[in-house]
Motif scaffolding. Structure first.
Motif, PDB file in Angstrom:
ATOM      1  N   GLY A  15       1.037  -1.188  -0.286  1.00  0.00           N
ATOM      2  CA  GLY A  15       0.402   0.432  -0.297  1.00  0.00           C
ATOM      3  C   GLY A  15       0.579   1.379  -0.223  1.00  0.00           C
ATOM      4  O   GLY A  15       2.256   1.595   0.737  1.00  0.00           O
ATOM      5  N   ALA A  16      -0.144   2.466  -0.236  1.00  0.00           N
ATOM      6  CA  ALA A  16       0.536   3.831  -0.185  1.00  0.00           C
ATOM      7  C   ALA A  16       1.542   4.076   0.003  1.00  0.00           C
ATOM      8  O   ALA A  16       3.106   4.753   1.183  1.00  0.00           O
ATOM      9  CB  ALA A  16       0.212   4.967  -0.795  1.00  0.00           C
ATOM     10  N   ALA A  17       0.543   4.049   1.810  1.00  0.00           N
ATOM     11  CA  ALA A  17       1.537   4.415   3.464  1.00  0.00           C
ATOM     12  C   ALA A  17       2.496   4.071   3.125  1.00  0.00           C
ATOM     13  O   ALA A  17       3.286   3.813   4.695  1.00  0.00           O
ATOM     14  CB  ALA A  17       0.047   4.251   4.070  1.00  0.00           C
ATOM     15  N   ALA A  18       2.257   2.084   3.450  1.00  0.00           N
ATOM     16  CA  ALA A  18       3.504   1.335   3.891  1.00  0.00           C
ATOM     17  C   ALA A  18       4.658   1.189   3.254  1.00  0.00           C
ATOM     18  O   ALA A  18       5.696   1.316   3.730  1.00  0.00           O
ATOM     19  CB  ALA A  18       3.171  -0.561   3.299  1.00  0.00           C
ATOM     20  N   ILE A  19       4.693   2.376   1.895  1.00  0.00           N
ATOM     21  CA  ILE A  19       5.867   2.281   0.554  1.00  0.00           C
ATOM     22  C   ILE A  19       6.758   3.341   1.362  1.00  0.00           C
ATOM     23  O   ILE A  19       7.852   3.344   1.376  1.00  0.00           O
ATOM     24  CB  ILE A  19       5.148   2.341  -0.627  1.00  0.00           C
ATOM     25  N   ALA A  20       5.988   4.906   1.618  1.00  0.00           N
ATOM     26  CA  ALA A  20       6.809   5.714   2.301  1.00  0.00           C
ATOM     27  C   ALA A  20       6.913   5.060   3.910  1.00  0.00           C
ATOM     28  O   ALA A  20       8.639   5.881   3.939  1.00  0.00           O
ATOM     29  CB  ALA A  20       5.342   6.710   2.476  1.00  0.00           C
ATOM     30  N   ALA A  21       6.052   4.604   4.352  1.00  0.00           N
ATOM     31  CA  ALA A  21       6.972   4.438   5.822  1.00  0.00           C
ATOM     32  C   ALA A  21       7.587   3.601   5.860  1.00  0.00           C
ATOM     33  O   ALA A  21       8.969   3.816   6.568  1.00  0.00           O
ATOM     34  CB  ALA A  21       5.654   3.243   6.614  1.00  0.00           C
ATOM     35  N   ARG A  22       8.140   2.192   5.018  1.00  0.00           N
ATOM     36  CA  ARG A  22       8.780   1.470   4.557  1.00  0.00           C
ATOM     37  C   ARG A  22      10.500   2.105   3.848  1.00  0.00           C
ATOM     38  O   ARG A  22      11.274   2.513   4.663  1.00  0.00           O
ATOM     39  CB  ARG A  22       8.683   0.730   4.104  1.00  0.00           C
ATOM     40  N   TYR A  23      10.327   3.301   3.648  1.00  0.00           N
ATOM     41  CA  TYR A  23      11.158   4.282   3.119  1.00  0.00           C
ATOM     42  C   TYR A  23      11.940   5.349   3.937  1.00  0.00           C
ATOM     43  O   TYR A  23      13.028   4.944   4.041  1.00  0.00           O
ATOM     44  CB  TYR A  23      10.910   4.572   1.601  1.00  0.00           C
ATOM     45  N   ALA A  24      10.664   5.657   5.129  1.00  0.00           N
ATOM     46  CA  ALA A  24      11.714   6.755   5.599  1.00  0.00           C
ATOM     47  C   ALA A  24      12.255   5.890   6.170  1.00  0.00           C
ATOM     48  O   ALA A  24      13.426   6.514   7.414  1.00  0.00           O
ATOM     49  CB  ALA A  24      10.038   7.109   7.355  1.00  0.00           C
ATOM     50  N   GLU A  25      11.740   4.542   7.100  1.00  0.00           N
ATOM     51  CA  GLU A  25      12.396   3.873   7.985  1.00  0.00           C
ATOM     52  C   GLU A  25      14.140   3.668   7.229  1.00  0.00           C
ATOM     53  O   GLU A  25      14.862   3.331   8.481  1.00  0.00           O
ATOM     54  CB  GLU A  25      12.179   2.328   7.622  1.00  0.00           C
ATOM     55  N   LEU A  26      13.936   3.501   6.048  1.00  0.00           N
ATOM     56  CA  LEU A  26      15.004   2.668   4.940  1.00  0.00           C
ATOM     57  C   LEU A  26      16.630   4.148   5.260  1.00  0.00           C
ATOM     58  O   LEU A  26      16.959   3.747   5.181  1.00  0.00           O
ATOM     59  CB  LEU A  26      15.536   1.791   4.126  1.00  0.00           C
ATOM     60  N   SER A  27      15.872   5.233   5.272  1.00  0.00           N
ATOM     61  CA  SER A  27      16.156   6.356   4.732  1.00  0.00           C
ATOM     62  C   SER A  27      16.809   6.938   5.941  1.00  0.00           C
ATOM     63  O   SER A  27      17.371   8.221   5.497  1.00  0.00           O
ATOM     64  CB  SER A  27      16.466   6.077   3.394  1.00  0.00           C
ATOM     65  N   ASP A  28      15.964   6.364   7.247  1.00  0.00           N
ATOM     66  CA  ASP A  28      16.959   7.306   8.551  1.00  0.00           C
ATOM     67  C   ASP A  28      15.712   8.501   8.141  1.00  0.00           C
ATOM     68  O   ASP A  28      16.168   9.905   9.477  1.00  0.00           O
ATOM     69  CB  ASP A  28      17.884   7.930   9.029  1.00  0.00           C
ATOM     70  N   SER A  29      14.974   8.937   7.785  1.00  0.00           N
ATOM     71  CA  SER A  29      13.820  10.207   7.699  1.00  0.00           C
ATOM     72  C   SER A  29      12.694   9.820   8.561  1.00  0.00           C
ATOM     73  O   SER A  29      12.489   9.329   9.053  1.00  0.00           O
ATOM     74  CB  SER A  29      13.624  10.628   5.949  1.00  0.00           C
TER      75      SER A  29
END
Ligand SMILES: [Zn+2]
Length: 423
Positions: free
Chosen positions: A269-283
């Motif tokens: 899902g779109a929110a899951a993708i954004a959250a995973r990216y934030a997690e991996l990029s320390d954002s």
């Protein structure tokens, strides 16, 4: 006895008109002969009902087909001006309302956005009612000529004597959307799940056309499907079939918005993708629902140079492929159509890889018979799909009901045309 005979004759007339109208609407322009062949009606029956439908303004002759030396044959299609329909896409961050003629040309459009963290039903319905008023005013059409409003919503739609929406992911608990909207809008209202309206539009005009066994997937904030089986939308006991986003892909995995763990939506899902990216990029910057579309596009665009983005997309491709493989194994479709704003963006960049991932997880035989393709209809396809609901109602009734009115009957609601001509 005379009464029941009259009923039978009326039913037969209505059913013949309905069969002919479905073919003319989806396959037109057609000659009388083609209508007879496709609808399985005799030349005399076609001749009579075409004369009636032309006199009533439902269909019109739009030209002549030259025939080799013989008399040219009139080509018939549904009269675009016979009536108008309104389609509504209730998204999680925006409300899109569009008014179409019966040729499905868009005559007016109204988009409003919300930054509500939680989608409030009363607020959403007010946005929709304002949008309906706006498109009618913009298009300058008589309200009497509007055949109905089809509203696509996130969540499960239960059709009792009125439509009730169960949007577990968006916090909607048995919301009587149809009744709420009727209090504000004096038009027939039909409500269905957004993935099912998208599926109906893709089946009529888009990438699922010409197949009787297809699955149209809608990827955005949530994930839904429209399952077409033998030419009909498969609904299940209470119309909730197709909630693909909440199938488990990782037992005990990430928490999903529905409350369960490990749902596909929690990975794709779109929110899951954004959250995973934030997690991996320390954002740590939070992403509002309204900006998810831009965030998703940025992640896809930067995958070539950004390690975190590339890893997120690798994971998305794997889970999405596995999810599609589950659909292929369970339903044996001829075609899987990937749509929705996120589905279209992912398909543009990654469709060959998504196919590969699906192949790895699917059984060889059903996979060998399936095409996985991108949706053909654009960003507005969910609203267009909403507009197909009052059209289906008109065609099922054989245009025998007085055009507009309050009697939105559920018996003929949301049905599909059955076996269609495969042009
Ligand atoms: Zn879930």
């Amino acid at each position: 006895m005379a009464g029941s005979n009259a009923t039978t004759v009326r039913d037969l007339r209505r059913s013949n008109r309905s069969r002919a109208l479905w073919q003319i609407f989806l396959g037109g322009p057609l000659t009388r002969q083609e209508i007879g062949t496709l609808a399985g009606l005799s030349p005399a029956t076609v001749s009579n009902l075409v004369a009636d439908l032309m006199a009533e303004g439902v269909i019109a002759e739009v030209g002549l087909e030259g025939s080799n030396g013989g008399r040219p044959r009139g080509l018939l299609q549904v009269n675009p001006e016979y009536g108008y329909v309104i389609g509504v896409d209730v998204g999680e961050a925006a409300f899109l309302v569009e008014l179409f003629d019966l040729g499905l040309r868009m005559r007016a459009r109204h988009l409003s956005a919300t930054d509500m963290a939680v989608l409030d039903p009363a607020n959403a319905v007010t946005h929709v009612a304002d949008g309906i008023g706006s498109v009618i005013a913009q298009a300058g059409v008589d309200e009497q000529a509007i055949l109905g409003v089809g509203v696509a919503v996130p969540g499960l739609v239960e059709h009792t004597n009125h439509a009730i929406v169960h949007g577990q992911s968006v916090g909607w608990d048995a919301v009587p959307v149809e009744t709420m909207l009727r209090a504000m809008v004096d038009l027939p209202i039909l409500v269905d799940n957004g993935a099912k309206t998208l599926g109906q539009a893709e089946m009529w005009f888009g990438a699922a056309r010409g197949t009787d066994n297809a699955i149209i997937v809608l990827l955005g904030m949530g994930l839904g499907t429209c399952i077409i089986s033998n030419g009909q939308v498969y609904r299940g006991a209470t119309s909730s079939a197709g909630e693909w986003g909440h199938t488990s892909v990782v037992v005990g995995g990430r928490r999903c918005r529905c409350g369960a763990d490990g749902c596909l939506e929690a990975y794709v899902g779109a929110a899951a993708i954004a959250a995973r990216y934030a997690e991996l990029s320390d954002s740590t910057s939070p992403v509002s629902p309204a900006s998810l579309e831009g965030r998703g596009a940025a992640i896809i665009a930067s995958a070539g140079r950004n390690q975190a983005a590339a890893q997120v997309l690798d994971e998305v491709v794997t889970y999405l492929g596995a999810g599609i493989a589950n659909l292929v194994n369970l339903f044996n479709p001829e075609r899987v159509v990937v749509g929705g704003w996120l589905g279209r963006a992912l398909s543009d960049a990654l469709l060959p890889r998504i196919r590969e991932a699906a192949k790895i997880h699917a059984l060889r035989l059903p996979f060998s018979g399936v095409e996985i393709v991108k949706a053909e209809l654009g960003q507005d396809a969910v609203a267009l799909g909403g507009a197909t609901l009052p059209i289906a109602r008109l065609l099922n009734a054989g245009a025998t009901t007085a055009a507009p009115g309050r009697a939105a009957s559920l018996d003929s609601f949301g049905a599909s045309p059955g076996t269609l001509s495969k042009h």
